[in-house]
Structure formats: C-alpha cells, structure tokens
Design a protein around this motif. Structure first.
Motif, PDB file in Angstrom:
ATOM      1  N   ARG A   1       0.826  -1.211   0.000  1.00 34.68           N
ATOM      2  CA  ARG A   1       0.000   0.000   0.000  1.00 34.68           C
ATOM      3  C   ARG A   1       0.867   1.271   0.000  1.00 34.68           C
ATOM      4  NH1 ARG A   1      -5.554  -0.027   1.460  1.00 34.68           N
ATOM      5  NH2 ARG A   1      -6.360  -2.116   1.244  1.00 34.68           N
ATOM      6  N   GLN A   2       2.029   1.176  -0.680  1.00 35.06           N
ATOM      7  CA  GLN A   2       2.946   2.329  -0.680  1.00 35.06           C
ATOM      8  C   GLN A   2       2.383   3.538  -1.415  1.00 35.06           C
ATOM      9  OE1 GLN A   2       6.482   0.551  -2.314  1.00 35.06           O
ATOM     10  NE2 GLN A   2       5.907   0.874  -4.427  1.00 35.06           N
ATOM     11  N   ALA A   3       1.460   3.294  -2.354  1.00 32.28           N
ATOM     12  CA  ALA A   3       0.770   4.405  -3.017  1.00 32.28           C
ATOM     13  C   ALA A   3      -0.561   4.552  -2.304  1.00 32.28           C
ATOM     14  CB  ALA A   3       0.556   4.079  -4.487  1.00 32.28           C
TER      15      ALA A   3
ATOM     16  N   ARG B   1      -3.042   6.919   0.928  1.00 30.37           N
ATOM     17  CA  ARG B   1      -3.446   8.131   1.655  1.00 30.37           C
ATOM     18  C   ARG B   1      -2.425   8.742   2.593  1.00 30.37           C
ATOM     19  NH1 ARG B   1      -8.798   5.243   3.363  1.00 30.37           N
ATOM     20  NH2 ARG B   1      -7.184   3.658   3.344  1.00 30.37           N
TER      21      ARG B   1
ATOM     22  N   TYR C   1      -0.895  12.017  -3.010  1.00 29.52           N
ATOM     23  CA  TYR C   1      -2.026  11.129  -3.326  1.00 29.52           C
ATOM     24  C   TYR C   1      -3.332  11.791  -2.890  1.00 29.52           C
ATOM     25  CZ  TYR C   1      -5.312   7.233  -3.148  1.00 29.52           C
ATOM     26  OH  TYR C   1      -6.424   6.433  -3.318  1.00 29.52           O
TER      27      TYR C   1
ATOM     28  N   ARG D   1      -6.576  12.750  -5.117  1.00 23.99           N
ATOM     29  CA  ARG D   1      -7.888  12.181  -4.785  1.00 23.99           C
ATOM     30  C   ARG D   1      -8.960  13.239  -4.544  1.00 23.99           C
ATOM     31  NH1 ARG D   1     -10.949   9.936  -3.762  1.00 23.99           N
ATOM     32  NH2 ARG D   1     -11.102   8.508  -2.016  1.00 23.99           N
TER      33      ARG D   1
ATOM     34  N   PHE E   1     -11.795   7.340  -6.207  1.00 25.66           N
ATOM     35  CA  PHE E   1     -10.854   6.219  -6.194  1.00 25.66           C
ATOM     36  C   PHE E   1     -10.949   5.333  -7.448  1.00 25.66           C
ATOM     37  CE2 PHE E   1     -10.037   1.746  -4.841  1.00 25.66           C
ATOM     38  CZ  PHE E   1      -8.671   1.853  -4.754  1.00 25.66           C
TER      39      PHE E   1
ATOM     40  N   ILE F   1       4.442  -0.931  -7.106  1.00 24.53           N
ATOM     41  CA  ILE F   1       3.308  -1.850  -7.262  1.00 24.53           C
ATOM     42  C   ILE F   1       2.202  -1.099  -7.986  1.00 24.53           C
ATOM     43  CG2 ILE F   1       2.495  -1.399  -4.877  1.00 24.53           C
ATOM     44  CD1 ILE F   1       1.413  -4.433  -5.048  1.00 24.53           C
TER      45      ILE F   1
ATOM     46  N   SER G   1      -4.078  -0.105  -8.174  1.00 24.66           N
ATOM     47  CA  SER G   1      -5.389  -0.622  -8.571  1.00 24.66           C
ATOM     48  C   SER G   1      -6.046  -1.124  -7.305  1.00 24.66           C
ATOM     49  CB  SER G   1      -5.219  -1.752  -9.590  1.00 24.66           C
ATOM     50  OG  SER G   1      -6.482  -2.125 -10.090  1.00 24.66           O
ATOM     51  N   ASP G   2      -6.982  -2.038  -7.427  1.00 25.20           N
ATOM     52  CA  ASP G   2      -7.559  -2.657  -6.244  1.00 25.20           C
ATOM     53  C   ASP G   2      -7.881  -4.109  -6.565  1.00 25.20           C
ATOM     54  OD1 ASP G   2      -8.552  -1.769  -3.427  1.00 25.20           O
ATOM     55  OD2 ASP G   2      -9.977  -3.249  -4.168  1.00 25.20           O
TER      56      ASP G   2
ATOM     57  N   TYR H   1     -15.220 -11.158  -0.227  1.00 20.60           N
ATOM     58  CA  TYR H   1     -15.880  -9.875  -0.544  1.00 20.60           C
ATOM     59  C   TYR H   1     -17.127 -10.087  -1.387  1.00 20.60           C
ATOM     60  CZ  TYR H   1     -12.218  -6.966   1.433  1.00 20.60           C
ATOM     61  OH  TYR H   1     -11.369  -6.350   2.301  1.00 20.60           O
TER      62      TYR H   1
ATOM     63  N   PHE I   1      -2.585 -11.481  -2.966  1.00 20.15           N
ATOM     64  CA  PHE I   1      -2.936 -11.072  -1.595  1.00 20.15           C
ATOM     65  C   PHE I   1      -4.011 -12.021  -1.064  1.00 20.15           C
ATOM     66  CE2 PHE I   1      -0.882  -6.988  -0.848  1.00 20.15           C
ATOM     67  CZ  PHE I   1      -0.602  -6.513  -2.118  1.00 20.15           C
TER      68      PHE I   1
ATOM     69  N   THR J   1      -5.507 -12.000   1.810  1.00 18.41           N
ATOM     70  CA  THR J   1      -5.760 -11.208   3.020  1.00 18.41           C
ATOM     71  C   THR J   1      -6.636 -11.950   4.033  1.00 18.41           C
ATOM     72  OG1 THR J   1      -5.627  -9.268   1.630  1.00 18.41           O
ATOM     73  CG2 THR J   1      -6.603  -8.959   3.801  1.00 18.41           C
TER      74      THR J   1
ATOM     75  N   HIS K   1       2.044  -6.017   6.677  1.00 18.57           N
ATOM     76  CA  HIS K   1       0.732  -5.789   6.051  1.00 18.57           C
ATOM     77  C   HIS K   1       0.783  -4.366   5.507  1.00 18.57           C
ATOM     78  CE1 HIS K   1      -3.941  -6.496   6.223  1.00 18.57           C
ATOM     79  NE2 HIS K   1      -3.448  -6.506   4.998  1.00 18.57           N
TER      80      HIS K   1
HETATM   81  O1  CP3 Z   1      -0.052  -1.366  -2.584  1.00 17.14           O
HETATM   82  C1  CP3 Z   1      -0.319  -0.407  -3.334  1.00 17.14           C
HETATM   83  O2  CP3 Z   1       0.115   0.733  -3.172  1.00 17.14           O
HETATM   84  C2  CP3 Z   1      -1.160  -0.694  -4.577  1.00 17.14           C
HETATM   85  C3  CP3 Z   1      -2.551  -0.407  -4.452  1.00 17.14           C
HETATM   86  C4  CP3 Z   1      -3.505  -1.305  -3.654  1.00 17.14           C
HETATM   87  C5  CP3 Z   1      -4.739  -0.793  -3.155  1.00 17.14           C
HETATM   88  N1  CP3 Z   1      -5.448  -1.835  -2.661  1.00 17.14           N
HETATM   89  C6  CP3 Z   1      -5.160   0.598  -3.219  1.00 17.14           C
HETATM   90  C7  CP3 Z   1      -6.260   1.075  -2.375  1.00 17.14           C
HETATM   91  C8  CP3 Z   1      -3.476  -2.662  -3.382  1.00 17.14           C
HETATM   92  C9  CP3 Z   1      -2.372  -3.686  -3.641  1.00 17.14           C
HETATM   93  C10 CP3 Z   1      -4.719  -2.982  -2.757  1.00 17.14           C
HETATM   94  C11 CP3 Z   1      -5.096  -4.351  -2.362  1.00 17.14           C
HETATM   95  C12 CP3 Z   1      -6.297  -4.557  -1.548  1.00 17.14           C
HETATM   96  N2  CP3 Z   1      -7.497  -3.933  -1.653  1.00 17.14           N
HETATM   97  C13 CP3 Z   1      -6.428  -5.551  -0.566  1.00 17.14           C
HETATM   98  C14 CP3 Z   1      -5.373  -6.580  -0.221  1.00 17.14           C
HETATM   99  C15 CP3 Z   1      -4.256  -6.026   0.534  1.00 17.14           C
HETATM  100  C16 CP3 Z   1      -4.427  -5.952   2.017  1.00 17.14           C
HETATM  101  O3  CP3 Z   1      -4.354  -4.837   2.531  1.00 17.14           O
HETATM  102  O4  CP3 Z   1      -4.593  -7.009   2.623  1.00 17.14           O
HETATM  103  C17 CP3 Z   1      -7.710  -5.471  -0.039  1.00 17.14           C
HETATM  104  C18 CP3 Z   1      -8.294  -6.324   1.053  1.00 17.14           C
HETATM  105  C19 CP3 Z   1      -8.385  -4.444  -0.744  1.00 17.14           C
HETATM  106  C20 CP3 Z   1      -9.810  -4.046  -0.613  1.00 17.14           C
HETATM  107  C21 CP3 Z   1      -9.955  -2.629  -0.238  1.00 17.14           C
HETATM  108  N3  CP3 Z   1      -9.616  -1.561  -1.035  1.00 17.14           N
HETATM  109  C22 CP3 Z   1     -10.503  -2.110   0.973  1.00 17.14           C
HETATM  110  C23 CP3 Z   1     -10.983  -2.964   2.128  1.00 17.14           C
HETATM  111  C24 CP3 Z   1     -10.493  -0.737   0.847  1.00 17.14           C
HETATM  112  C25 CP3 Z   1     -11.104   0.253   1.788  1.00 17.14           C
HETATM  113  C26 CP3 Z   1     -10.372   0.359   3.058  1.00 17.14           C
HETATM  114  C27 CP3 Z   1      -9.293   1.383   2.938  1.00 17.14           C
HETATM  115  O5  CP3 Z   1      -8.126   1.037   3.167  1.00 17.14           O
HETATM  116  O6  CP3 Z   1      -9.669   2.519   2.636  1.00 17.14           O
HETATM  117  C28 CP3 Z   1      -9.885  -0.399  -0.389  1.00 17.14           C
HETATM  118  C29 CP3 Z   1      -9.638   0.952  -0.930  1.00 17.14           C
HETATM  119  C30 CP3 Z   1      -8.243   1.264  -1.358  1.00 17.14           C
HETATM  120  N4  CP3 Z   1      -7.453   0.452  -2.106  1.00 17.14           N
HETATM  121  C31 CP3 Z   1      -7.546   2.479  -1.119  1.00 17.14           C
HETATM  122  C32 CP3 Z   1      -6.304   2.369  -1.753  1.00 17.14           C
HETATM  123  C33 CP3 Z   1      -5.229   3.410  -1.832  1.00 17.14           C
HETATM  124  C34 CP3 Z   1      -8.097   3.689  -0.384  1.00 17.14           C
HETATM  125  C35 CP3 Z   1      -8.988   4.416  -1.330  1.00 17.14           C
HETATM  126  C36 CP3 Z   1      -9.005   5.897  -1.105  1.00 17.14           C
HETATM  127  O7  CP3 Z   1      -8.174   6.597  -1.698  1.00 17.14           O
HETATM  128  O8  CP3 Z   1      -9.892   6.365  -0.381  1.00 17.14           O
END
Ligand code: CP3
Length: 346
Positions: free
Chosen positions: A24-26, A28, A33, A37, A42, A69, A72-73, A150, A203, A205, A319
């Motif tokens: 999640r290096q990219a 909030r 970022y 946003r 998103f 990385i 995306s999501d 999910y 992942f 998770t 994580h």
């Molecule tokens: O790692 C990176 O920088 C690449 C981007 C990335 C995101 N999501 C961006 C994101 C990756 C690899 C993910 C994977 C992801 N998404 C997982 C598996 C990784 C883990 O943490 O175990 C899961 C379970 C998700 C599902 C997901 N996406 C949730 C539950 C949420 C909402 C909760 C939250 O953290 O806000 C997201 C949204 C999301 N995905 C954001 C980002 C940057 C936040 C969106 C925003 O900008 O508001």
C-alpha cells in the motif's frame, strides 16, 4: 539486462543492500495522493491509466523504493465479472448483489476479463515506460478465497457469516466460485505480465479466517494452482497470506518464488522453515511506524540481522501501511534499511 535489487533478491542472488518496497505504498499517507484524490474518486483513478500510473510513481519519486506496485484494487475483478462495485466513504467497498446461490454465480462472466481490464494493461505499459531498470514493477491480484469473501459478504465484515456458512453447508457452491475465480485471476495476471509486470503478488488477506485444517482445501490449493499455471511465463510469483506462521507453512511446495511474511509471524522461524527454498518478503509490524525513530531503527536492525549477509530477503511491512503514519517515519525507515543492510552486507 541488468537486474534490479528486488529481482536479484527474488532469485536469491547476492545484493549489496536489502531491497525495500512497502505494501500500500501508493495511498493516503502521501500528501500528493490525497491532493490527486480531491479531484478524482478512487475508482476513476484505478480506471484511468494516466492517473493510475501517476499514483504508482508517487512513492517511487519520494522514497526511491526498489519496486513499484501497480495502483489498482483487488476488487476490480469482481466488478469485471459483473458485480456492481462502490467505495463508500468510511464504509469501505460494497459489492452487489452478493453471490449466495448457483444462479448468481452463473451470472458472473469470466470470458471478458481481458477486455474489461484492458485499462490495467494500459496503466502497466505507461508505468513501465516511466520506470528505469532500477525499479521493478509488481502486478497483483487478490486470492480466490479473499475475492470470494468480498463477493459473498458484499461488504466488510468481522464475522464472515455468509462465506463461512457456505463453506460448511454448501462447500460445492463455494468451490464452484473459487474455481471460476482461479481462472479469472490466472488470466488477469497473465494480462499484467504480458503488459510488463515483472513479478506478481497474490494477496490472501482473508486466508487467516480459515481454520487450519480447511486452509488447503479453500485457499492454499487454489494459490498453488495459480502459481503453477503462471510458471511458464517465467515471472516470479509472490504469495502473501495474512494467517500467521501455521498458514504460511501450508504454502510449502508451491511453485512461487517468494513468500510474504505477515507481521504476526516470526521472521526468524519463517526463515528456518521456508528459506532457502523461497525468498522471504516482510515483515515489519506496520504500527512500528507510529513509534519513535529509535524504535523504528531497533526493529529494522532486528529484522535485517536475521538474514545478515544471506540473500533472499526483501524488506517490507507485514501488512499494508496505515493511512495516517508520519511521512518522516517512512523516510527514516527507508534510510535505515539502506544504511543498516549495506553495513551488514559488507
Ligand atoms: O499497494 C499499493 O500501493 C497498490 C494499491 C492497492 C490498493 N489496494 C489501493 C487502495 C493494493 C495492492 C490494494 C489491495 C487490496 N485492496 C487488498 C489486499 C491487501 C491488504 O491490505 O490485505 C484489499 C483487502 C483491498 C480491498 C480494499 N480496497 C478495501 C478494504 C479498501 C477500503 C479500506 C481502505 O483502506 O480505505 C480499499 C480501498 C483502497 N485500495 C484504497 C487504496 C489506496 C483507499 C482508497 C481511497 O483513496 O480512499
């Protein structure tokens, strides 16, 4: 082609310092970022290759991580299969309708995955064009079980009532969904690799919500199948499961190159069991980044000493990075990993 540090560590080749990137290096915790946003929601960022590429590159410019990385999501797959996806502020992702019957499962399409997710391939090409050889590009997907969680629950949950009830009372229905997802994920990761991803991470998770005796049947076997099916493409596969040491040990025997180690697992124990067969990635507890610089240094040193001069370690968090950690602590982390590992590897 000269290989970068991340790829060298993946292949357990000697490195002059330990490579680092963070899950999640990219996101909030980065002001750039948050600024982007404010202008785009998103999913628009995910689906617009130029914006996804820009966000992917933000942490590389700021911290010089050894791998980028893809931004995306994991939930773009269920959306491409036909479920409606929304990200509700403060409530997390919502998928509708939830998949709870064979009829709902039959409505999910997988033959259009490549076409629907072309925007990801486009983003990967743009990112690869911008990166130098020093930085590797990692693609990713959720695991079949995590995506199924999910898709069946429909929204974030603590108890996983629907997927776990299905697992006990209609295991065949759950397997039908997992099989369909396995095919979709394999096609999707192939698409990413063909577009230029140099490694892919799965992942898992929610693998840790499975009792250990059911982990192989409902998650690990599917992860292993995907890793095996991708081998012919010659790109490394990273398996990351949030399940602690026992779940990690069930990934032994997979054809992946790297195992992600979550923060609950002891890296030293993981190394005894899983190295040198696999390179290991991890596993600083993300909450250490809320601590003082001294604590960060101490924890980085503890983890780096486990590998010492040995190759096959990729530094990462155990994580994703929380959205509110101080930037200066991330800067300190990167600097300390560079500095301490170079010293240890002299
Ligand atoms: O790692 C990176 O920088 C690449 C981007 C990335 C995101 N999501 C961006 C994101 C990756 C690899 C993910 C994977 C992801 N998404 C997982 C598996 C990784 C883990 O943490 O175990 C899961 C379970 C998700 C599902 C997901 N996406 C949730 C539950 C949420 C909402 C909760 C939250 O953290 O806000 C997201 C949204 C999301 N995905 C954001 C980002 C940057 C936040 C969106 C925003 O900008 O508001």
């Amino acid at each position: 082609m000269s290989e970068n540090l991340f790829l060298k560590a993946v292949h357990k080749k000697p490195v002059e310092r330990t490579p680092i990137w963070i899950m999640r290096q990219a996101g909030r915790y980065l002001p750039e970022y948050r600024a982007l946003r404010e202008k785009h929601d998103f999913l628009t960022v995910c689906k617009t290759p130029e914006l996804a590429a820009e966000v992917t590159l933000q942490p590389i410019r700021r911290f010089g991580f050894d791998a980028a990385i893809l931004f995306s999501d994991i939930l773009v797959i269920p959306e491409a299969m036909g479920q409606n996806l929304e990200f509700l502020a403060d409530h997390g992702p919502k998928l509708s309708p939830p998949i709870r019957s064979q009829a709902e499962l039959d409505d999910l399409r997988i033959n259009t995955i490549e076409e629907k997710l072309q925007y990801v391939a486009e983003a990967i090409k743009l990112i690869r064009n911008e990166l130098t050889e020093k930085t590797a590009l990692i693609g990713f997907s959720g695991s079949p079980f995590t995506l199924a969680a999910y898709m069946i629950e429909g929204k974030p949950t603590r108890h996983f009532k629907y997927i776990k009830s299905m697992m006990y009372s209609q295991p065949q229905l759950l397997h039908n969904l997992l099989k369909k997802l396995t095919r979709a994920i394999t096609d999707y990761l192939k698409l990413q690799i063909e577009a230029g991803a140099q490694a892919v991470q799965l992942f898992d998770t929610w693998g840790g919500i499975l009792p250990l005796h059911l982990y192989d049947e409902f998650s690990a076997n599917y992860l292993k199948k995907i890793a095996a099916d991708l081998q012919s493409l010659g790109r490394p596969v990273i398996l990351f499961s949030m399940g602690g040491p026992d779940h990690l040990s069930h990934l032994a025997g997979s054809l992946a190159q790297v195992l992600g180690v979550d923060w609950q697992t002891d890296l030293e124990q993981a190394k005894i069991v899983m190295h040198p067969e696999y390179a290991l990635q991890g596993n600083l507890d993300p909450t250490v980044l809320y601590g003082s610089k001294e604590i960060i240094t101490r924890e980085v040193e503890r983890l780096l000493k486990i590998f010492g001069k040995e190759s096959g370690h990729i530094f990462n968090l155990g994580h994703g990075i929380p959205p509110d950690v101080p930037l200066e602590n991330v800067e300190h982390l990167v600097q300390e990993v560079h500095c301490i590992s170079s010293e240890l590897r002299k």
